[in-house]
Design a protein around this motif. Structure first.
Motif, mmCIF file in Angstrom:
data_model
loop_
_atom_site.group_PDB
_atom_site.id
_atom_site.type_symbol
_atom_site.label_atom_id
_atom_site.label_comp_id
_atom_site.label_asym_id
_atom_site.label_seq_id
_atom_site.Cartn_x
_atom_site.Cartn_y
_atom_site.Cartn_z
ATOM 1 N N ASP A 35 0.759 -1.368 -0.016
ATOM 2 C CA ASP A 35 0.039 0.034 -0.159
ATOM 3 C C ASP A 35 1.026 1.231 -0.041
ATOM 4 O O ASP A 35 0.379 2.249 -0.730
ATOM 5 C CB ASP A 35 -0.782 -0.173 1.298
ATOM 6 N N ARG A 69 -7.632 -1.048 -3.713
ATOM 7 C CA ARG A 69 -6.849 -2.123 -4.214
ATOM 8 C C ARG A 69 -7.684 -3.066 -5.230
ATOM 9 O O ARG A 69 -8.908 -3.645 -4.233
ATOM 10 C CB ARG A 69 -6.219 -2.776 -3.187
ATOM 11 N N VAL A 107 -5.590 -0.704 -9.103
ATOM 12 C CA VAL A 107 -5.893 0.301 -8.080
ATOM 13 C C VAL A 107 -6.648 1.518 -8.870
ATOM 14 O O VAL A 107 -6.630 1.683 -9.982
ATOM 15 C CB VAL A 107 -4.660 0.929 -7.298
#
Length: 129
Positions: A35, A69, A107
């Motif tokens: 992330d 995501r 994403v």
């Protein structure tokens, strides 16, 4: 301050390395893009969109981020992040961001950035001690 408009675009491409994946970031069981890295990549794409509008001494800082995501991305894959300005409110810009790897979305989301006079912004940093 510079000139910004809805529709401005920026992109960032990078080859995902092992340092960008979970094991390099404290998560040994997650061998995919982590992330913090895809967040940074989205921020860079947004900043690239803003650069043509920067005035002298101007930069931007992120103030809001909402990313989802969609799929994992392994080391060795090239990713491309694209950002498009969807709203301008003075110095604050909202972006739609999307990333893909090997033709597959991984994403998407929104990101807000504010244009700042970098010297004045840095002068607000508290001193260590």
């Amino acid at each position: 301050m510079g000139g910004y408009a809805v529709g401005m675009r920026g992109c960032y491409e990078v080859l995902v390395e092992s340092r960008h994946c979970g094991p390099g970031n404290g998560y040994p069981d997650f061998p995919f893009l982590s992330d913090p890295w895809f967040t940074l990549f989205c921020e860079i794409a947004c900043d690239e969109a803003m650069k043509p509008g920067y005035g002298p001494g101007e930069a931007s800082v992120g103030v809001h981020l909402d990313l989802e995501r969609l799929a994992p991305v392994a080391a060795g894959r090239r990713v491309r992040l694209e950002a498009r300005v969807v709203a301008v409110d003075g110095r604050r810009l909202r972006f739609e961001v999307a990333g893909e790897a090997a033709g597959r979305a991984f994403v998407r989301g929104t990101h807000d950035r504010v244009a700042v006079d970098l010297g004045r912004f840095l002068a607000r940093l508290p001193s260590a001690g």
